[in-house]
Scaffold this motif. Structure first.
Motif, PDB file in Angstrom:
ATOM      1  N   LEU A 257       0.731  -1.210   0.161  1.00 23.74           N
ATOM      2  CA  LEU A 257       0.024  -0.029  -0.010  1.00 23.74           C
ATOM      3  C   LEU A 257       0.816   1.146  -0.080  1.00 23.74           C
ATOM      4  O   LEU A 257       1.989   1.431   0.513  1.00 23.74           O
ATOM      5  N   LYS A 258       0.364   2.287  -0.663  1.00 21.25           N
ATOM      6  CA  LYS A 258       1.013   3.676  -0.488  1.00 21.25           C
ATOM      7  C   LYS A 258       0.250   4.324   0.446  1.00 21.25           C
ATOM      8  O   LYS A 258      -1.030   4.784   0.121  1.00 21.25           O
ATOM      9  N   VAL A 259       0.968   4.765   1.380  1.00 20.95           N
ATOM     10  CA  VAL A 259       0.296   5.807   2.484  1.00 20.95           C
ATOM     11  C   VAL A 259       1.072   6.976   2.563  1.00 20.95           C
ATOM     12  O   VAL A 259       2.207   7.010   2.796  1.00 20.95           O
ATOM     13  N   ARG A 260       0.141   8.243   2.051  1.00 23.56           N
ATOM     14  CA  ARG A 260       0.859   9.319   2.073  1.00 23.56           C
ATOM     15  C   ARG A 260       0.296  10.349   2.620  1.00 23.56           C
ATOM     16  O   ARG A 260      -1.097  10.372   2.548  1.00 23.56           O
ATOM     17  N   PHE A 261       0.590  11.692   2.926  1.00 24.27           N
ATOM     18  CA  PHE A 261       0.006  12.819   3.241  1.00 24.27           C
ATOM     19  C   PHE A 261      -0.280  13.337   1.676  1.00 24.27           C
ATOM     20  O   PHE A 261       0.497  13.941   1.148  1.00 24.27           O
ATOM     21  N   SER A 262      -1.454  13.313   1.509  1.00 31.74           N
ATOM     22  CA  SER A 262      -2.171  14.240   0.439  1.00 31.74           C
ATOM     23  C   SER A 262      -2.254  15.638   0.776  1.00 31.74           C
ATOM     24  O   SER A 262      -2.387  16.495  -0.255  1.00 31.74           O
ATOM     25  N   GLN A 263      -2.428  16.049   1.896  1.00 31.76           N
ATOM     26  CA  GLN A 263      -2.617  17.531   2.432  1.00 31.76           C
ATOM     27  C   GLN A 263      -1.846  17.262   3.685  1.00 31.76           C
ATOM     28  O   GLN A 263      -2.166  16.625   4.657  1.00 31.76           O
ATOM     29  N   GLY A 264      -1.117  18.470   3.913  1.00 36.45           N
ATOM     30  CA  GLY A 264      -0.196  18.535   5.396  1.00 36.45           C
ATOM     31  C   GLY A 264       1.164  17.855   5.031  1.00 36.45           C
ATOM     32  O   GLY A 264       1.547  17.318   4.030  1.00 36.45           O
ATOM     33  N   ALA A 265       1.813  17.482   6.175  1.00 38.28           N
ATOM     34  CA  ALA A 265       3.098  16.570   6.282  1.00 38.28           C
ATOM     35  C   ALA A 265       3.374  15.978   7.375  1.00 38.28           C
ATOM     36  O   ALA A 265       2.747  16.626   8.602  1.00 38.28           O
ATOM     37  N   GLY A 266       4.056  14.895   7.525  1.00 35.87           N
ATOM     38  CA  GLY A 266       4.226  14.230   8.577  1.00 35.87           C
ATOM     39  C   GLY A 266       5.014  13.088   8.475  1.00 35.87           C
ATOM     40  O   GLY A 266       5.307  12.824   7.416  1.00 35.87           O
ATOM     41  N   THR A 267       5.231  12.266   9.696  1.00 36.48           N
ATOM     42  CA  THR A 267       5.923  11.015   9.351  1.00 36.48           C
ATOM     43  C   THR A 267       5.141   9.803   9.648  1.00 36.48           C
ATOM     44  O   THR A 267       4.104   9.801  10.572  1.00 36.48           O
ATOM     45  N   ILE A 268       5.198   8.693   8.593  1.00 36.85           N
ATOM     46  CA  ILE A 268       4.178   7.756   8.860  1.00 36.85           C
ATOM     47  C   ILE A 268       4.998   6.597   9.128  1.00 36.85           C
ATOM     48  O   ILE A 268       6.057   6.221   8.640  1.00 36.85           O
ATOM     49  N   LEU A 269       4.821   5.636  10.303  1.00 39.70           N
ATOM     50  CA  LEU A 269       5.482   4.572  10.771  1.00 39.70           C
ATOM     51  C   LEU A 269       4.713   3.316  10.587  1.00 39.70           C
ATOM     52  O   LEU A 269       3.665   3.208  10.525  1.00 39.70           O
ATOM     53  N   GLN A 294      -5.330  18.022   7.890  1.00 38.54           N
ATOM     54  CA  GLN A 294      -4.739  17.321   6.857  1.00 38.54           C
ATOM     55  C   GLN A 294      -5.139  15.966   6.579  1.00 38.54           C
ATOM     56  O   GLN A 294      -6.218  15.569   7.197  1.00 38.54           O
ATOM     57  N   GLU A 295      -4.781  15.342   5.583  1.00 36.89           N
ATOM     58  CA  GLU A 295      -5.163  14.184   5.116  1.00 36.89           C
ATOM     59  C   GLU A 295      -4.355  13.406   4.622  1.00 36.89           C
ATOM     60  O   GLU A 295      -3.294  13.716   4.031  1.00 36.89           O
ATOM     61  N   ILE A 296      -4.553  11.783   4.921  1.00 31.18           N
ATOM     62  CA  ILE A 296      -3.574  10.902   4.598  1.00 31.18           C
ATOM     63  C   ILE A 296      -4.544  10.024   3.651  1.00 31.18           C
ATOM     64  O   ILE A 296      -5.625   9.756   3.868  1.00 31.18           O
ATOM     65  N   VAL A 297      -3.817   9.766   2.468  1.00 29.94           N
ATOM     66  CA  VAL A 297      -4.360   8.856   1.438  1.00 29.94           C
ATOM     67  C   VAL A 297      -3.842   7.445   1.648  1.00 29.94           C
ATOM     68  O   VAL A 297      -2.820   7.157   1.530  1.00 29.94           O
ATOM     69  N   ILE A 298      -4.627   6.367   1.469  1.00 29.13           N
ATOM     70  CA  ILE A 298      -4.104   5.213   1.577  1.00 29.13           C
ATOM     71  C   ILE A 298      -4.778   4.289   0.215  1.00 29.13           C
ATOM     72  O   ILE A 298      -5.965   4.346  -0.218  1.00 29.13           O
ATOM     73  N   GLU A 299      -3.599   3.852  -0.803  1.00 28.37           N
ATOM     74  CA  GLU A 299      -4.014   3.183  -1.838  1.00 28.37           C
ATOM     75  C   GLU A 299      -3.171   2.108  -2.431  1.00 28.37           C
ATOM     76  O   GLU A 299      -2.065   1.947  -1.777  1.00 28.37           O
ATOM     77  N   ILE A 331      -7.158  14.363   9.553  1.00 35.08           N
ATOM     78  CA  ILE A 331      -6.505  14.531  10.862  1.00 35.08           C
ATOM     79  C   ILE A 331      -6.950  16.005  11.061  1.00 35.08           C
ATOM     80  O   ILE A 331      -6.438  17.175  10.411  1.00 35.08           O
ATOM     81  N   SER A 332      -7.386  16.134  12.279  1.00 35.58           N
ATOM     82  CA  SER A 332      -7.680  17.632  12.875  1.00 35.58           C
ATOM     83  C   SER A 332      -6.430  17.815  13.744  1.00 35.58           C
ATOM     84  O   SER A 332      -6.275  17.384  14.809  1.00 35.58           O
ATOM     85  N   VAL A 333      -5.789  18.899  13.276  1.00 35.68           N
ATOM     86  CA  VAL A 333      -4.626  19.230  14.161  1.00 35.68           C
ATOM     87  C   VAL A 333      -4.866  20.308  15.021  1.00 35.68           C
ATOM     88  O   VAL A 333      -5.192  21.639  14.438  1.00 35.68           O
TER      89      VAL A 333
END
Length: 461
Positions: A257-269, A294-299, A331-333
């Motif tokens: 899977l590709k897990v990425r921040f489509s909006q915002g930024a951060g570290t995914i572990l 912010q938004e994370i997309v999983i595809e 993600i509500s920051v």
């Protein structure tokens, strides 16, 4: 006397003979053949004629003439888009690109094995090449190669269907791509074949099965809303499951899977490839953007899955992007909270000013940092201790000096930053005014040299 007479007789004769030898005309240019003068038309044959100039150090004129003749021959072979072909389907769906069209253009250059040299001709300045190719031979050769390519593609198709049935989707996608790649130069042909006793149009069936498989994949996540704070990890774990088909599907194992921040930024572990239960577990290790939403997309990670397959990125363009399984997590920051404590002493012990405090609050608020008057609620505590002392008097001008220390600690009272600035000078007509000038200079020093570092630490950048 006799010798002089003989010389006078023979000398004109010798000169006349010599003159005749010097004006001997050059050999005549070889006659140009009819096919150079007038392009022939031969029923049942493709004709290719090319010419290259002999100029200077141009020693490859023969190869150049061959290329020109082949290009001329190829230009006569029409590449038509037939009904029930992949190319016709993609053009209807408006996803056909120049890269796809370039595949079919390769057909003519690949299938020119039976080209024959009919003739050549040259003179001092030109080299001509004449090629001929039987239309019937070319078509027979093309049909033979199409059948071989279709057989290979059909084998990949069968393997893809078997992998899909056993829910080995990474292998299935790779096999579909290999099948399409096997027939890529025949995308304009319908390619009818028999599969399990039923006639299908191979290219279209491969493309349809690729789209269906991608569209039937399901990606689900345990939550689509998270709460976080800049510079901190998110407490809640993301549990992602992949199944096929969408309804009552089976777990898809070892699926990247590709897990990425489509909006915002951060570290995914975490490992983004599913385990034996079709699940992967992820955490947000840090939020590094100031955006409040912010938004994370999983595809599906097709790049990881298909990286060894040629032209895979191009074939993926043929998949309807709306059909690809995709999950989003919002993600509500929350803004970081700072408790600010400032002491700014003046020469009058009864008066404390807030010049530094106001400047710090204004700068940090402009960066999205908020303040609280409850130390227990704060993410950080920022302490400023400043005092002023008298300096020298020179030519009637008074010098005041500000010393200050600024310190940042986190929730656990661990010091994250500390800096001392001493001897910040202000010069005026008396000590009070010089003190005010020194504090203003201290504001500038904080804004330029200190606060940017503090902001980076608060945002964990």
């Amino acid at each position: 006397m006799r010798q002089f007479v003989l010389l006078s007789i023979w000398l004109p004769m010798l000169l006349a003979c010599s003159s005749k030898r010097q004006v001997t005309p050059p050999p005549a240019e070889p006659a140009r053949p009819d096919w150079v003068m007038d392009r022939p038309i031969v029923p049942g044959e493709y004709i290719g004629i090319g010419v290259a100039r002999k100029k200077g150090n141009n020693f490859d004129y023969i190869e150049q003439a061959k290329r020109n003749a082949l290009n001329d021959l190829v230009s006569q072979i029409k590449v038509t888009v037939q009904a029930n072909s992949v190319q016709s389907q993609l053009e209807r769906n408006r996803v056909f690109s120049d890269e796809f069209r370039s595949f079919t253009k390769l057909t003519t250059s690949i299938d020119l094995e039976n080209v024959a040299v009919a003739a050549t001709w040259q003179n001092d300045t030109e080299y001509w090449m004449y090629y001929r190719l039987s239309v019937a031979d070319y078509q027979q050769q093309k049909n033979n190669k199409m059948q071989a390519a279709s057989g290979l593609a059909l084998d990949h198709f069968d393997k893809a269907r078997q992998a899909t049935a056993s829910v080995q989707l990474s292998e299935a996608f790779a096999a579909y791509i290999r099948g399409l790649e096997a027939i890529k130069i025949y995308l304009n042909e319908p390619l009818p074949v028999l599969q399990e006793g039923k006639q299908i149009y191979l290219g279209n069936e491969l493309l349809s099965a690729l789209n269906t498989t991608a569209g039937s994949l399901a990606i689900r996540v345990n939550t689509t809303n998270l709460k976080g704070k800049i510079g901190y990890p998110v407490d809640e774990e993301l549990i992602v499951s992949v199944s096929y088909p969408r309804s009552n599907g089976k777990a898809v194992r070892n699926f990247p899977l590709k897990v990425r921040f489509s909006q915002g930024a951060g570290t995914i572990l975490g490992n983004s490839t599913t385990d034996e239960q079709g699940v992967c577990r992820l955490r947000i290790g840090n939020i590094a953007s100031k955006e409040q939403l912010q938004e994370i997309v999983i595809e599906p990670d097709f790049d990881q899955m298909l990286r060894n397959q040629p032209n895979y990125a191009l074939w993926l363009k043929a998949i309807d992007p709306q059909a690809i399984a995709r999950e989003k997590v919002i993600i509500s920051v929350a803004r970081p909270l700072v408790f600010l404590k400032s002491s700014e002493k003046t020469f009058n012990p009864a008066i404390e000013q807030t010049l530094l405090q106001s400047a710090v609050q204004q700068k940090l608020r402009s960066e999205g940092i908020q303040f609280t008057d409850q130390a227990a609620q704060a993410d950080y505590q920022l302490t400023i201790d400043a005092s002023v002392r008298q300096g020298s008097v020179n030519n009637g001008m008074f010098n005041s000096l500000v010393d200050l220390k600024i310190r940042l600690t986190d929730k656990q009272a661990v010091e994250r930053f500390s800096q001392t600035l001493t001897g910040i000078r202000g010069v005026q007509l008396d000590y009070e005014k010089a003190s005010e000038a020194a504090y203003k200079k201290a504001v500038t020093d904080l804004e330029v040299a200190v606060l940017p570092k503090i902001i980076q630490i608060i945002y964990n950048l």
